[in-house]
Design an enzyme around this catalytic site. Structure first.
Site, PDB file in Angstrom:
ATOM      1  N   CYS A  95       0.831  -1.205   0.000  1.00 47.68           N
ATOM      2  CA  CYS A  95       0.000   0.000   0.000  1.00 47.68           C
ATOM      3  C   CYS A  95       0.868   1.260   0.000  1.00 47.68           C
ATOM      4  O   CYS A  95       1.735   1.413   0.858  1.00 47.68           O
ATOM      5  CB  CYS A  95      -0.901  -0.013   1.231  1.00 47.68           C
ATOM      6  N   LYS A 134       1.386  -9.546   0.345  1.00 47.15           N
ATOM      7  CA  LYS A 134       1.178  -8.914  -0.965  1.00 47.15           C
ATOM      8  C   LYS A 134       2.105  -7.713  -1.004  1.00 47.15           C
ATOM      9  O   LYS A 134       2.025  -6.827  -0.154  1.00 47.15           O
ATOM     10  CB  LYS A 134      -0.272  -8.487  -1.139  1.00 47.15           C
TER      11      LYS A 134
HETATM   12  C1  LIG Z   1      -9.740   0.987  -5.670  1.00 48.74           C
HETATM   13  C2  LIG Z   1      -8.562   0.137  -5.301  1.00 48.74           C
HETATM   14  C3  LIG Z   1      -8.360  -0.216  -3.980  1.00 48.74           C
HETATM   15  C4  LIG Z   1      -7.264  -1.025  -3.624  1.00 48.74           C
HETATM   16  N1  LIG Z   1      -7.135  -1.433  -2.326  1.00 48.74           N
HETATM   17  C5  LIG Z   1      -6.136  -2.319  -2.007  1.00 48.74           C
HETATM   18  C6  LIG Z   1      -6.061  -2.902  -0.711  1.00 48.74           C
HETATM   19  O1  LIG Z   1      -6.896  -2.668   0.163  1.00 48.74           O
HETATM   20  N2  LIG Z   1      -5.027  -3.753  -0.465  1.00 48.74           N
HETATM   21  C7  LIG Z   1      -4.089  -4.074  -1.423  1.00 48.74           C
HETATM   22  O2  LIG Z   1      -3.177  -4.859  -1.167  1.00 48.74           O
HETATM   23  N3  LIG Z   1      -4.163  -3.548  -2.653  1.00 48.74           N
HETATM   24  C8  LIG Z   1      -5.164  -2.704  -2.971  1.00 48.74           C
HETATM   25  N4  LIG Z   1      -5.271  -2.234  -4.243  1.00 48.74           N
HETATM   26  C9  LIG Z   1      -4.292  -2.672  -5.256  1.00 48.74           C
HETATM   27  C10 LIG Z   1      -4.819  -3.925  -5.970  1.00 48.74           C
HETATM   28  O3  LIG Z   1      -4.967  -4.993  -5.069  1.00 48.74           O
HETATM   29  C11 LIG Z   1      -3.868  -4.336  -7.110  1.00 48.74           C
HETATM   30  O4  LIG Z   1      -2.619  -4.646  -6.549  1.00 48.74           O
HETATM   31  C12 LIG Z   1      -3.677  -3.239  -8.142  1.00 48.74           C
HETATM   32  O5  LIG Z   1      -4.911  -2.647  -8.503  1.00 48.74           O
HETATM   33  C13 LIG Z   1      -3.004  -3.804  -9.400  1.00 48.74           C
HETATM   34  O6  LIG Z   1      -3.783  -4.837  -9.963  1.00 48.74           O
HETATM   35  P1  LIG Z   1      -4.728  -4.591 -11.253  1.00 48.74           P
HETATM   36  O7  LIG Z   1      -3.867  -3.944 -12.303  1.00 48.74           O
HETATM   37  O8  LIG Z   1      -5.202  -5.954 -11.642  1.00 48.74           O
HETATM   38  O9  LIG Z   1      -5.822  -3.669 -10.825  1.00 48.74           O
HETATM   39  C14 LIG Z   1      -6.349  -1.445  -4.613  1.00 48.74           C
HETATM   40  C15 LIG Z   1      -6.576  -1.086  -5.946  1.00 48.74           C
HETATM   41  C16 LIG Z   1      -7.672  -0.317  -6.295  1.00 48.74           C
HETATM   42  C17 LIG Z   1      -7.903   0.021  -7.754  1.00 48.74           C
END
Ligand SMILES: Cc1cc2nc3c(=O)[nH]c(=O)nc-3n(C[C@H](O)[C@H](O)[C@H](O)COP(=O)(O)O)c2cc1C
Length: 327
Positions: A95, A134
């Site tokens: 994060c 993660k």
């Molecule tokens: C709206 C939003 C909220 C997110 N909240 C978290 C979270 O609470 N914990 C976390 O590890 N990653 C969080 N992420 C990151 C996602 O888990 C992921 O790592 C990131 O979006 C990249 O993956 P993607 O390209 O498939 O979206 C968040 C992403 C988005 C878009």
């Protein structure tokens, strides 16, 4: 064929992967591994943990993601998660929120591998379910593969079962959390390399995935993939997961109307129990994405489910905007 339990995961996403979204996801896929939004450890321990941990057995397998850096508090929180029925506890080391700038949270912990190892050791000795992390590929200038390797080497053996890697580094100065999900370039190759160098660890690749062909490509190199935005912006893709990636002809629903009708039964119970219709409606917003009437469907849900007199009818009446078509 036995597949890794992490073969296809839906990412933790604050404000999105709440229990309602997860219920909808489970209607569509029986095999995807689901994650909660991140829950800050201190908030969980402050009182009324059930407020954060409530979920339905129907969502299983579902993992609880925690944010924090205190080994004792994290192990207590992990125990609460296990007692609540979660199948895994995941520690957030990716994060990039403003809180991270004050240090010792999320991706900043990549700079403190010993502390992370201590947290993982405490957590894994407190519970009988897998403890996972993660993370990202790096932070600011510390983004070489050697640094990522050293980080994983330092925590290897401390009880981590699986490492989920968002294949971007984080830039804390000048980039918002959103920009940190878009601007730093994706380095999927580094995650492949990690699996090659740590073959005994389960390595899950995350970042920028959406198509079946790219997922299949990565599954040649890693144990699993994790999808975030694609899963909430086009949730119907989850209806294809079991057949596409588990070779299982399950009886999951492949018609948006059938999915909606199953969800509405859940919605009815939830609304009767006092859940706001707008919260129940939110995961449905993109169910018909790409279909005729999808925009009106979304507008209807936004408009009618937020009214003070909203109820189950506000959801059901949205169906008038969409047509039954073959998927
Ligand atoms: C709206 C939003 C909220 C997110 N909240 C978290 C979270 O609470 N914990 C976390 O590890 N990653 C969080 N992420 C990151 C996602 O888990 C992921 O790592 C990131 O979006 C990249 O993956 P993607 O390209 O498939 O979206 C968040 C992403 C988005 C878009």
């Amino acid at each position: 064929m036995t597949h890794s339990p992490w073969r296809f995961c839906v990412a933790p996403m604050m404000q999105y992967t709440d229990r309602h979204f997860r219920y909808l996801a489970r209607i569509m896929s029986q095999r995807a591994r689901l994650y909660t939004e991140m829950i800050v450890c201190e908030a969980l321990l402050r009182g009324r943990p059930e407020r954060f941990l409530a979920h339905s057995d129907f969502e299983q397998p579902v993992a609880l993601q925690l944010g924090g850096c205190d080994p004792k508090k994290l192990s207590t929180a992990a125990k609460l998660g296990e007692q609540a029925g979660f199948c895994e506890i995941n520690l957030n080391l990716g994060c990039p929120s403003s809180r991270v700038k004050s240090g010792r949270f999320g991706v900043a912990l990549m700079g403190e591998p010993q502390l992370v190892a201590d947290c993982l050791t405490e957590m894994s000795s407190a519970v009988n379910i897998p403890i996972t992390i993660k993370t990202r590929i790096g932070i600011a200038q510390n983004d070489s593969y050697e640094e990522l390797f050293k980080f994983v080497e330092a925590i290897d053996g401390s009880g981590t079962k699986a490492i989920i890697v968002h294949a971007r580094k984080a830039w804390l100065d000048g980039y918002s959390p959103r920009e940190n999900r878009e601007i730093p370039p994706l380095r999927h190759d580094l995650v492949h390399q990690l699996k090659h160098d740590f073959p005994h660890l389960t390595v899950v690749l995350n970042g920028g995935l959406s198509s079946k062909s790219e997922i299949n490509h990565h599954l040649q190199h890693v144990d699993g993939v994790m999808l975030g935005r694609a899963a909430y912006k086009t949730p119907f893709l989850l209806a294809t997961v079991d057949n596409a990636f588990f070779e299982s002809v399950t009886n999951n629903l492949v018609d948006r109307f059938d999915i909606f009708h199953q969800y509405i039964e859940y919605a009815r119970v939830q609304i009767n129990a006092g859940t706001y219709p707008r919260h129940i409606a939110k995961p449905l917003h993109y169910l018909f994405r790409g279909q005729p009437g999808a925009r009106q469907w979304r507008r209807h849900l936004s408009e009618y489910c937020t009214r003070s007199n909203a109820g189950i009818d506000s959801l059901q009446s949205a169906l008038k905007w969409v047509e039954r078509t073959t998927p």
